[in-house]
Design a protein around this motif. Structure first.
Motif, PDB file in Angstrom:
ATOM      1  N   ASP A 195       0.826  -1.212   0.000  1.00 52.06           N
ATOM      2  CA  ASP A 195       0.000   0.000   0.000  1.00 52.06           C
ATOM      3  C   ASP A 195       0.861   1.263   0.000  1.00 52.06           C
ATOM      4  OD1 ASP A 195       0.979  -0.291   2.586  1.00 52.06           O
ATOM      5  OD2 ASP A 195      -0.795   0.620   3.501  1.00 52.06           O
ATOM      6  N   VAL A 196       2.120   1.134  -0.394  1.00 52.48           N
ATOM      7  CA  VAL A 196       2.997   2.293  -0.493  1.00 52.48           C
ATOM      8  C   VAL A 196       2.465   3.222  -1.583  1.00 52.48           C
ATOM      9  CG1 VAL A 196       5.346   3.049  -1.067  1.00 52.48           C
ATOM     10  CG2 VAL A 196       5.001   0.987   0.315  1.00 52.48           C
ATOM     11  N   ILE A 197       2.568   4.524  -1.361  1.00 59.44           N
ATOM     12  CA  ILE A 197       2.177   5.488  -2.375  1.00 59.44           C
ATOM     13  C   ILE A 197       3.417   6.182  -2.933  1.00 59.44           C
ATOM     14  CG2 ILE A 197      -0.080   5.881  -1.332  1.00 59.44           C
ATOM     15  CD1 ILE A 197       0.979   8.548  -0.272  1.00 59.44           C
ATOM     16  N   ARG A 198       3.311   6.666  -4.165  1.00 65.46           N
ATOM     17  CA  ARG A 198       4.417   7.391  -4.806  1.00 65.46           C
ATOM     18  C   ARG A 198       3.911   8.749  -5.249  1.00 65.46           C
ATOM     19  NH1 ARG A 198       8.052   5.405 -10.070  1.00 65.46           N
ATOM     20  NH2 ARG A 198       9.765   6.901  -9.785  1.00 65.46           N
ATOM     21  N   ILE A 199       4.607   9.798  -4.823  1.00 63.87           N
ATOM     22  CA  ILE A 199       4.245  11.164  -5.183  1.00 63.87           C
ATOM     23  C   ILE A 199       5.340  11.710  -6.091  1.00 63.87           C
ATOM     24  CG2 ILE A 199       3.731  13.474  -4.320  1.00 63.87           C
ATOM     25  CD1 ILE A 199       2.931  12.162  -1.671  1.00 63.87           C
ATOM     26  N   ILE A 209       1.725   0.629  -4.434  1.00 60.11           N
ATOM     27  CA  ILE A 209       3.046   0.258  -4.924  1.00 60.11           C
ATOM     28  C   ILE A 209       3.484  -1.026  -4.216  1.00 60.11           C
ATOM     29  CG2 ILE A 209       5.465   0.961  -5.118  1.00 60.11           C
ATOM     30  CD1 ILE A 209       3.617   2.648  -6.825  1.00 60.11           C
ATOM     31  N   SER A 210       3.958  -1.999  -4.982  1.00 62.72           N
ATOM     32  CA  SER A 210       4.311  -3.295  -4.392  1.00 62.72           C
ATOM     33  C   SER A 210       5.801  -3.609  -4.451  1.00 62.72           C
ATOM     34  CB  SER A 210       3.545  -4.416  -5.112  1.00 62.72           C
ATOM     35  OG  SER A 210       3.875  -4.445  -6.491  1.00 62.72           O
ATOM     36  N   ASP A 211       6.613  -2.712  -5.047  1.00 60.46           N
ATOM     37  CA  ASP A 211       8.029  -3.036  -5.213  1.00 60.46           C
ATOM     38  C   ASP A 211       8.935  -2.195  -4.316  1.00 60.46           C
ATOM     39  OD1 ASP A 211       7.696  -0.619  -6.456  1.00 60.46           O
ATOM     40  OD2 ASP A 211       8.741  -1.157  -8.307  1.00 60.46           O
ATOM     41  N   GLN A 212       8.388  -1.720  -3.189  1.00 58.02           N
ATOM     42  CA  GLN A 212       9.185  -0.959  -2.224  1.00 58.02           C
ATOM     43  C   GLN A 212       9.039  -1.560  -0.825  1.00 58.02           C
ATOM     44  OE1 GLN A 212      11.356   1.507  -2.824  1.00 58.02           O
ATOM     45  NE2 GLN A 212      10.944   1.402  -5.023  1.00 58.02           N
ATOM     46  N   PRO A 213       9.468  -2.814  -0.623  1.00 55.31           N
ATOM     47  CA  PRO A 213       9.272  -3.468   0.688  1.00 55.31           C
ATOM     48  C   PRO A 213      10.033  -2.805   1.826  1.00 55.31           C
ATOM     49  CG  PRO A 213      10.756  -4.759  -0.678  1.00 55.31           C
ATOM     50  CD  PRO A 213      10.178  -3.693  -1.564  1.00 55.31           C
ATOM     51  N   ASN A 214      11.091  -2.054   1.523  1.00 56.40           N
ATOM     52  CA  ASN A 214      11.865  -1.415   2.584  1.00 56.40           C
ATOM     53  C   ASN A 214      11.092  -0.318   3.303  1.00 56.40           C
ATOM     54  OD1 ASN A 214      14.029  -3.038   1.829  1.00 56.40           O
ATOM     55  ND2 ASN A 214      15.023  -1.460   0.617  1.00 56.40           N
ATOM     56  N   VAL A 215      10.046   0.208   2.685  1.00 55.50           N
ATOM     57  CA  VAL A 215       9.228   1.236   3.328  1.00 55.50           C
ATOM     58  C   VAL A 215       7.761   0.809   3.451  1.00 55.50           C
ATOM     59  CG1 VAL A 215      10.708   3.181   2.745  1.00 55.50           C
ATOM     60  CG2 VAL A 215       8.953   2.443   1.110  1.00 55.50           C
ATOM     61  N   VAL A 259       8.560  -3.558   8.762  1.00 56.81           N
ATOM     62  CA  VAL A 259       8.231  -3.433   7.350  1.00 56.81           C
ATOM     63  C   VAL A 259       8.048  -4.836   6.776  1.00 56.81           C
ATOM     64  CG1 VAL A 259       9.433  -1.236   7.106  1.00 56.81           C
ATOM     65  CG2 VAL A 259      10.681  -3.360   6.658  1.00 56.81           C
ATOM     66  N   ALA A 260       7.739  -4.925   5.495  1.00 57.60           N
ATOM     67  CA  ALA A 260       7.448  -6.208   4.860  1.00 57.60           C
ATOM     68  C   ALA A 260       8.573  -7.212   5.086  1.00 57.60           C
ATOM     69  CB  ALA A 260       7.220  -6.010   3.366  1.00 57.60           C
ATOM     70  N   SER A 261       8.200  -8.487   5.139  1.00 59.43           N
ATOM     71  CA  SER A 261       9.161  -9.539   5.475  1.00 59.43           C
ATOM     72  C   SER A 261      10.324  -9.610   4.492  1.00 59.43           C
ATOM     73  CB  SER A 261       8.461 -10.901   5.543  1.00 59.43           C
ATOM     74  OG  SER A 261       7.835 -11.208   4.307  1.00 59.43           O
ATOM     75  N   ASP A 262      10.099  -9.198   3.249  1.00 56.99           N
ATOM     76  CA  ASP A 262      11.189  -9.194   2.277  1.00 56.99           C
ATOM     77  C   ASP A 262      11.864  -7.832   2.178  1.00 56.99           C
ATOM     78  OD1 ASP A 262       8.901  -8.086   1.194  1.00 56.99           O
ATOM     79  OD2 ASP A 262       9.337  -8.742  -0.850  1.00 56.99           O
ATOM     80  N   GLY A 263      11.571  -6.956   3.148  1.00 56.09           N
ATOM     81  CA  GLY A 263      12.186  -5.636   3.195  1.00 56.09           C
ATOM     82  C   GLY A 263      13.311  -5.576   4.208  1.00 56.09           C
ATOM     83  N   THR A 264      13.995  -4.447   4.246  1.00 52.60           N
ATOM     84  CA  THR A 264      15.121  -4.231   5.152  1.00 52.60           C
ATOM     85  C   THR A 264      15.036  -2.812   5.704  1.00 52.60           C
ATOM     86  OG1 THR A 264      16.529  -5.718   3.859  1.00 52.60           O
ATOM     87  CG2 THR A 264      17.633  -4.220   5.377  1.00 52.60           C
ATOM     88  N   ILE A 265      15.295  -2.671   7.005  1.00 55.83           N
ATOM     89  CA  ILE A 265      15.414  -1.340   7.588  1.00 55.83           C
ATOM     90  C   ILE A 265      16.767  -0.764   7.165  1.00 55.83           C
ATOM     91  CG2 ILE A 265      15.598  -0.004   9.718  1.00 55.83           C
ATOM     92  CD1 ILE A 265      12.797  -1.004   9.332  1.00 55.83           C
ATOM     93  N   ALA A 282       0.931   4.455   8.671  1.00 59.31           N
ATOM     94  CA  ALA A 282       0.122   3.574   9.507  1.00 59.31           C
ATOM     95  C   ALA A 282      -0.462   4.445  10.628  1.00 59.31           C
ATOM     96  CB  ALA A 282       0.955   2.440  10.083  1.00 59.31           C
ATOM     97  N   PRO A 283      -1.772   4.575  10.749  1.00 55.07           N
ATOM     98  CA  PRO A 283      -2.762   3.786  10.029  1.00 55.07           C
ATOM     99  C   PRO A 283      -2.933   4.213   8.586  1.00 55.07           C
ATOM    100  CG  PRO A 283      -3.836   5.428  11.389  1.00 55.07           C
ATOM    101  CD  PRO A 283      -2.381   5.496  11.725  1.00 55.07           C
ATOM    102  N   ASP A 284      -3.255   3.241   7.754  1.00 54.49           N
ATOM    103  CA  ASP A 284      -3.613   3.501   6.375  1.00 54.49           C
ATOM    104  C   ASP A 284      -4.945   4.237   6.346  1.00 54.49           C
ATOM    105  OD1 ASP A 284      -2.971   2.632   3.440  1.00 54.49           O
ATOM    106  OD2 ASP A 284      -5.092   2.166   3.694  1.00 54.49           O
ATOM    107  N   ARG A 285      -5.228   4.929   5.255  1.00 52.61           N
ATOM    108  CA  ARG A 285      -6.477   5.699   5.185  1.00 52.61           C
ATOM    109  C   ARG A 285      -7.709   4.821   5.355  1.00 52.61           C
ATOM    110  NH1 ARG A 285      -5.359   8.599  -0.355  1.00 52.61           N
ATOM    111  NH2 ARG A 285      -4.267   6.630  -0.616  1.00 52.61           N
ATOM    112  N   ASN A 286      -7.613   3.544   4.998  1.00 48.63           N
ATOM    113  CA  ASN A 286      -8.769   2.646   5.102  1.00 48.63           C
ATOM    114  C   ASN A 286      -8.619   1.630   6.221  1.00 48.63           C
ATOM    115  OD1 ASN A 286     -10.023   3.785   2.797  1.00 48.63           O
ATOM    116  ND2 ASN A 286      -8.604   2.641   1.506  1.00 48.63           N
ATOM    117  N   ASN A 287      -7.706   1.918   7.151  1.00 49.24           N
ATOM    118  CA  ASN A 287      -7.395   0.951   8.192  1.00 49.24           C
ATOM    119  C   ASN A 287      -7.785   1.495   9.551  1.00 49.24           C
ATOM    120  OD1 ASN A 287      -6.344  -1.380   9.350  1.00 49.24           O
ATOM    121  ND2 ASN A 287      -4.336  -0.468   9.627  1.00 49.24           N
TER     122      ASN A 287
END
Length: 210
Positions: free
Chosen positions: A22-26, A39-45, A65-71, A158-163
């Motif tokens: 649910d990442v957004i890009r501006i 956006i699904s290809d930014q697991p680090n954020v 963050v996502a399990s395949d992401g890194t801080i 977090a929270p997401d707009r719909n969460n």
């Protein structure tokens, strides 16, 4: 000063789950800018959870963050922030800001807690604070960003707009029991998160100038 009664100490947990991808890009600047969602290809954020636990005289705050992401700690393009508010009007937060390293701070009517170290694993960061007063968790929130340039930024909230945020009180165990009969805690607006984050960045810049 916190006074703990003898015997078994209960724990309170509040967990905020955030949807994956649910990442957004501006891109660009208003009014001509564009916003891309999901956006699904930014697991680090891509935040998946912010959690807070009060047990005895300690408060533990964590962002994942996502399990395949890194801080990312050392890249100036990344920013991570998690905050918890408590019923005594205290605030506790952890932050990694633009490659300047991790910090954890707090403040409230009871003063400021000792500054703990931030523990960072592959995809999470957390810190444990001394509680400033006997209190309960009001709410938690998180924010991350990856800045490609000044006019191209990935973000997750977090929270997401719909969460809706949920909370649970646990006694002597680590499982979160969400109480659906209670209204969700009111979460600070994104503007408030940004202001608090800006204070943290200012603190880092002040340290660098000393």
């Amino acid at each position: 000063m916190l006074v703990l009664s003898s015997g078994i100490v209960s724990a309170e947990t509040q967990t905020l789950d955030d949807p994956e991808n649910d990442v957004i890009r501006i891109q660009g600047t208003p009014p001509s800018g564009t916003l891309t969602e999901h956006i699904s290809d930014q697991p680090n954020v891509d935040i998946i959870q912010v959690s807070c636990v009060i047990e005895g005289s300690k408060l533990t705050l964590k962002l994942e963050v996502a399990s395949d992401g890194t801080i990312i700690q050392t890249d100036s393009a990344y920013y991570y922030y998690a905050v918890a508010n408590t019923s005594d009007h205290s605030i506790y937060y952890i932050m990694i800001a633009y490659g300047e390293g991790a910090i954890a701070m707090g403040a409230g009517p009871g003063g400021t807690p000792s500054v703990p170290g931030v523990q960072i694993s592959e995809n999470s960061m957390q810190a444990q604070f001394d509680l400033l007063a006997d209190s309960t968790i009001v709410n938690v929130a998180g924010y991350t960003s990856y800045k490609v340039s000044d006019s191209d930024v990935y973000q997750d909230f977090a929270p997401d707009r719909n969460n809706n945020q949920t909370s649970g009180n646990n006694n002597n165990n680590n499982n979160t029991n969400n109480n659906n009969n209670q209204p969700a805690a009111k979460t600070p607006g994104f503007e408030a998160i940004a202001v608090i984050a800006a204070i943290g960045v200012a603190f880092i810049l002040l340290k660098r100038r000393k």
